[in-house]
Design a protein around this motif. Sequence first.
Motif, PDB file in Angstrom:
ATOM      1  N   PHE A 199      28.732  47.791  43.137  1.00 56.88           N
ATOM      2  CA  PHE A 199      27.274  47.830  43.249  1.00 56.88           C
ATOM      3  C   PHE A 199      26.600  47.678  41.894  1.00 56.88           C
ATOM      4  CE2 PHE A 199      26.577  50.119  47.519  1.00 56.88           C
ATOM      5  CZ  PHE A 199      26.362  48.897  48.120  1.00 56.88           C
ATOM      6  N   ARG A 200      27.158  48.254  40.830  1.00 55.26           N
ATOM      7  CA  ARG A 200      26.461  48.247  39.542  1.00 55.26           C
ATOM      8  C   ARG A 200      26.996  47.200  38.581  1.00 55.26           C
ATOM      9  NH1 ARG A 200      26.228  50.319  34.650  1.00 55.26           N
ATOM     10  NH2 ARG A 200      28.292  51.224  34.698  1.00 55.26           N
ATOM     11  N   THR A 201      28.288  46.958  38.601  1.00 52.03           N
ATOM     12  CA  THR A 201      28.911  46.048  37.642  1.00 52.03           C
ATOM     13  C   THR A 201      29.875  45.092  38.330  1.00 52.03           C
ATOM     14  OG1 THR A 201      30.690  47.629  37.207  1.00 52.03           O
ATOM     15  CG2 THR A 201      28.777  47.712  35.727  1.00 52.03           C
ATOM     16  N   THR A 202      30.220  44.034  37.583  1.00 52.40           N
ATOM     17  CA  THR A 202      31.226  43.081  38.030  1.00 52.40           C
ATOM     18  C   THR A 202      32.290  42.986  36.943  1.00 52.40           C
ATOM     19  OG1 THR A 202      29.663  41.813  39.344  1.00 52.40           O
ATOM     20  CG2 THR A 202      31.631  40.662  38.636  1.00 52.40           C
ATOM     21  N   MET A 203      33.567  43.068  37.349  1.00 55.42           N
ATOM     22  CA  MET A 203      34.655  42.987  36.381  1.00 55.42           C
ATOM     23  C   MET A 203      35.158  41.551  36.306  1.00 55.42           C
ATOM     24  SD  MET A 203      38.168  45.183  36.083  1.00 55.42           S
ATOM     25  CE  MET A 203      37.293  46.704  36.267  1.00 55.42           C
ATOM     26  N   VAL A 204      35.228  41.037  35.076  1.00 57.88           N
ATOM     27  CA  VAL A 204      35.645  39.658  34.828  1.00 57.88           C
ATOM     28  C   VAL A 204      36.826  39.675  33.869  1.00 57.88           C
ATOM     29  CG1 VAL A 204      34.891  37.429  33.902  1.00 57.88           C
ATOM     30  CG2 VAL A 204      33.273  38.855  35.137  1.00 57.88           C
ATOM     31  N   VAL A 205      37.843  38.845  34.145  1.00 56.52           N
ATOM     32  CA  VAL A 205      38.994  38.706  33.248  1.00 56.52           C
ATOM     33  C   VAL A 205      38.863  37.373  32.529  1.00 56.52           C
ATOM     34  CG1 VAL A 205      41.501  38.557  33.104  1.00 56.52           C
ATOM     35  CG2 VAL A 205      40.469  40.051  34.763  1.00 56.52           C
ATOM     36  N   THR A 206      38.904  37.414  31.195  1.00 53.53           N
ATOM     37  CA  THR A 206      38.789  36.184  30.414  1.00 53.53           C
ATOM     38  C   THR A 206      40.141  35.483  30.350  1.00 53.53           C
ATOM     39  OG1 THR A 206      39.288  37.260  28.305  1.00 53.53           O
ATOM     40  CG2 THR A 206      36.971  37.226  29.001  1.00 53.53           C
TER      41      THR A 206
END
Length: 195
Positions: free
Chosen positions: A138-145
């Motif tokens: 809901f608050r954040t999105t996790m991204v892998v570089t």
Amino acid sequence: MKEFLDYTLIEYDNFNFKVYTLLEIIVVFFIVKLLLYIIKTGITKSTRFDVAKKYSVYQLIKYVAYVITAIAFFHIVGFNVSYLLLGSSALLVGLGFGLQNLFSDFISGIILLIDSSVKVDDVIEVDGLVGKVVQIDFRTTMVVTRDDKYIIVPNTDLTKNQLVNWTHNDILSRFEIKVGVSYNSDVNVVIKLLK
């Protein structure tokens, strides 16, 4: 048995927390867990949605189930939920001004989960950062570089700023890599080496 169920565990003023109340909470908790497991299994087996849609639908159902379960727990324990909701609404108005960014992130998270402009497993680029979406909350999105660094991006950055979604319609994506060689190099050899 009735004496055991009526045994008071916690007593404070007019509040009595008895054994059967504890058992009711445990039963409701396990029923919700079982229902969520059944729903997740059904969504996973569904062929109408892709993986990202399945994730979004399950996340929304899970959050709604958690809110309903919390209200049910308050009701079981004996709190009047209507007074709690009325009191919290007045409190939320005051907190709203201080927590505008947080609420903006929550609303953006709901928008992302519903409209699927960004889905799990999408390769996105935001502010020069390229990565694969692993989880949308809901608050954040996790991204892998590409360097295997986990970046936590606030959801408002994904809804407010310009976003490049490399894999919105297709799994394959093309990246441009600039290579420089000397002018007297054999072009066919360079192409062969690059391939």
